[in-house]
Every structure is written in structure tokens, then in C-alpha cells.
Design an enzyme around this catalytic site. Structure first.
Site, short mmCIF file in Angstrom:
data_model
loop_
_atom_site.label_atom_id
_atom_site.label_comp_id
_atom_site.label_asym_id
_atom_site.label_seq_id
_atom_site.Cartn_x
_atom_site.Cartn_y
_atom_site.Cartn_z
CB THR A 42 2.22 44.73 42.05
OG1 THR A 42 2.47 43.52 41.35
CG2 THR A 42 1.44 45.67 41.13
CG ASP A 88 8.26 39.14 40.76
OD1 ASP A 88 7.84 38.04 41.20
OD2 ASP A 88 7.65 39.80 39.91
CB SER A 89 6.38 37.52 45.49
OG SER A 89 5.49 37.09 44.46
CB THR A 308 -7.90 17.56 49.29
OG1 THR A 308 -8.89 17.49 48.24
CG2 THR A 308 -8.09 18.85 50.06
CB CYS A 310 -11.25 19.75 46.99
SG CYS A 310 -11.71 18.27 46.07
#
Length: 386
Positions: A42, A88-89, A308, A310
Site C-alpha cells: 500500500t 501485493d503481499s 492455540t 487464542c
């Protein structure tokens, strides 16, 4: 101002251009120098005739030449290598990471640090991969980008670029920035193999939820380099460029189809699987098909690691009975590694040891670039007592 066109032959044999745009302002040779590798993203975009954003060759270098803050005497000198085509990544992968690693290695002794500009969507994967690939790195490599293009008046590009150059050169810190791969974004310098993109729309797009930032920026810089920074090994940089691509990541969801998992494990080119489990590493205890699929993977000598879902904490699969069943089926713990770090670490290890899954399992459990903590640092006392 001078421009030099460099040519590189890609692995397919075709030629690609790199444009080097050097800042030469008569500053002393002792002035710190940073190499900026512009891969796309960007930060280098402008709106096209249809109002859609796309990277424009030469645009970012033009913006940098016009920035008064980059001409400040306290700022390092810089050169820009602009990749062609700008990507673009989302289009970047192991081959592109190898190109970046090779360019860092080629110029390693000529500069005091490196800034890599790329898109944000896969930046955490690139940062993790480069952390492993750049073995015995002796200079800081700072990845950055922006959520808003330079072309916009309210862009975050200027701030991210200026601070990345400062950290890459180590011009205002004592001790200087450690020789490791980092991401600077918004107000934080984050270890590359600890980073995740956590916000698709906010300017603070990256975080390191399982490890403290290496530095935070406000009115002044607060760093933890002395406590958390990596030290140079003293050996010569030797990049590892061959990343294994036979790696998949599977996120466990309630009610998943065991047979689909088994079919995935039967893929002949598959080397390793990252399974994102619940919490500290739990999975359905009544789903015999899951354990059967993992046992089949073990019989094929696939490396299966558990992370995980989380954001904070890590995996400790030997706490609950179902976790023990996973261990018996050959699953190994990723500890508090991010999914990005776990996947790229496997790609790196299999790149070095393509036919030695046992060696990969052993080294996966070892912190190579600060990507893994001791379990006591991310588990509650409850777990230590059981």
C-alpha cells in the site's frame, strides 16, 4: 541523484529489473546508511484511472526525496532498491522471501541496517520466515508498510517509514537496535517471529500478544533491547534460501469431518501440518476419528504440531487427557509460537533437513530466533501444579 538499473536472472531464467535510487547529499562516510528494499504494498500505491489503488514504479522514491525529515542531519543516509514488478503481499511467498533474504545477504556488509517495505496482509509470515532464513544476521532488518498510501494526506506511511529507518540504523538508541528481523508499525517495534496482523482497518495493525514489544514510540522511545533483544552470534551471515512448501495449517472447528482431515494427511507432497487447537491444546475427546487421522499421520512420519487459537498464552497439551491422546498420536506442541512462526519454522527446518523429520521435531522444540518462550512464562500456576 543517480539511477542504476540492475538485472537479476530469476530461477525461471527470465530477467527482472531492480532500480536503485541513491540519496547522495555529500554527507560524511561515517553517516549511517540503510538499504530500503521496496517490494510493493500500500505504501507505494496510487489510484489509477478507475480510482483503484495499485503500486506505481518510482513513486515512493519520489516521495522520499521530497520528505524534509529524511534530509535531517540526524537521519541515516539511504538507498532504495525497487523490485519489479511491485507485488501485493498476498502474491508473495517463499520464492519472494528468498529474494529478499538474498538481497540482504548481498548488501549485508555495505549497510548498517535494512528496511523492507511490503504489503501488510502477509507481512507477519514474511517477517517470521526471514527471521529463520537470515542465519547469523548481524544488522537490524525492519519490515514496514502502511494502511494508507503516501498519496493520501492522512497517510501513516511517513511515520512508519521514518521510524523504521531510525531503528534500522540504530541512530538514536543506546543500546542500538538488536540484529534481528522486526516489524515496525504505528508505535511498536516487534520481533518478526512474534508478530501477527490483528486489525484489518486500524493503523495499529500489528501486535505481539505473546511477547513484549522490543520498543514503543511516543514522545520518546522506550525499548527493551537489553532484556529482550537477540545478540549477534559472531558468525558470518549465511542465508538459508530453500523453504519447504509442503506445509498446511488447519484450524479445528466444532463438528469438523474427520475423513476430510484424514484425506489431507494422505497428500503425497505433505511434510508437516500445523493444527490450531482450542485453548491450551484441547480437542474433542469423543472424536475417535481425529486420533485415528493423527495416528495415520504419525505412521507416515508427518510432523504435526499444535498451536492455540487464542491470541494470548500457548499450548500445553499434556494437561488434559485428550492432550495426552494427541501426544500419543505424535502431535508436538508449538508452545507460545504464533501460527505464522510455527508454519515458517517448519518450512525452514524442512528446507535444511528435507529427509529428516526426526531432526525437524527436535529442533522445532528449540527457540532458534526468540520465537518460543519457556512454558513457565505463558502458563498459569494451575498448570505448573498438575
Amino acid at each position: 541523484m543517480s539511477e542504476v538499473v540492475l538485472r537479476r536472472v530469476t530461477s525461471s531464467g527470465s530477467a527482472s529489473n531492480l532500480v536503485s535510487i541513491a540519496r547522495k547529499d555529500g554527507t560524511p562516510k561515517k553517516k549511517k546508511r540503510v538499504l530500503v528494499l521496496l517490494t510493493g504494498g500500500t505504501m507505494a500505491m496510487q489510484a489509477n484511472g478507475n480510482g483503484l489503488l495499485e503500486p506505481v514504479a518510482g513513486y515512493l522514491a519520489k516521495c522520499m526525496r521530497a520528505m524534509p525529515e529524511l534530509r535531517d542531519a540526524k537521519m541515516p543516509g539511504y538507498e532504495v532498491l525497487e523490485y519489479s514488478p511491485l507485488l501485493d503481499s498476498a502474491d508473495m511467498g517463499p520464492t519472494d522471501w528468498s529474494t529478499i533474504a538474498k538481497d540482504v545477504a548481498t548488501h549485508h556488509d555495505l549497510f548498517d541496517g535494512f528496511v523492507v517495505i511490503l504489503g501488510t496482509d502477509t507481512m507477519a509470515y514474511c517477517a517470521s520466515a526471514l527471521s529463520f532464513m537470515l542465519e547469523d544476521l548481524a544488522k537490524p532488518v525492519v519490515l514496514t508498510g502502511s494502511m494508507v498510501p503516501f498519496a493520501e494526506a492522512y497517510s501513516d506511511a511517513r511515520h512508519n517509514l521514518v521510524l523504521s529507518l531510525i531503528f534500522a540504523a540504530g541512530v538514536s538508541q543506546q543500546p542500538p537496535t538488536p540484529p534481528e528481523v522486526c516489524i515496525f508499525f504505528h508505535d511498536r517495534l516487534i520481533r518478526g517471529c512474534r508478530a501477527s496482523k490483528v486489525d484489518a482497518l486500524g493503523l495499529a495493525a500489528f501486535d505481539s500478544p505473546r511477547f513484549p514489544p522490543l520498543a514503543t514510540v511516543g514522545v520518546c522511545v522506550k525499548d527493551t533491547f537489553a532484556d529482550n533483544g537477540l545478540a549477534w552470534t559472531g558468525r558470518i551471515l549465511a542465508p538459508m534460501l530453500n523453504m519447504e512448501t509442503g506445509i498446511v495449517v488447519l484450524r479445528l472447528v466444532p463438528g469438523f469431518d474427520d475423513s476430510a482431515l484424514l484425506a489431507c494427511f494422505e497428500c503425497p507432497t505433505l511434510k508437516a501440518v500445523v493444527v490450531e487447537l482450542y485453548g491450551t491444546g484441547t480437542a474433542p475427546s469423543r472424536r475417535k476419528g481425529l486420533v485415528d487421522a493423527l495416528t495415520a499421520a504419525k505412521q507416515r512420519d508427518l510432523v504435526v504440531v499444535a498451536t492455540t487459537q487464542c491470541q494470548v498464552g500457548g499450548v500445553k497439551i499434556d494437561v488434559y487427557a485428550v492432550g495426552q491422546a494427541l501426544q500419543d498420536a505424535g502431535v508436538i506442541s508449538a508452545g507460545d509460537m504464533t501460527t505464522e512462526a510455527a508454519a515458517t519454522k517448519l518450512a525452514y527446518l524442512f528446507g535444511k533437513f528435507p529427509d529428516k523429520p526426526g531432526t525437524v521435531r527436535t529442533l522445532f522444540a528449540v527457540s532458534l530466533r526468540g520465537e518460543l518462550s519457556d512454558p513457565g512464562k505463558y502458563t498459569r500456576p494451575f498448570f505448573e501444579a498438575h
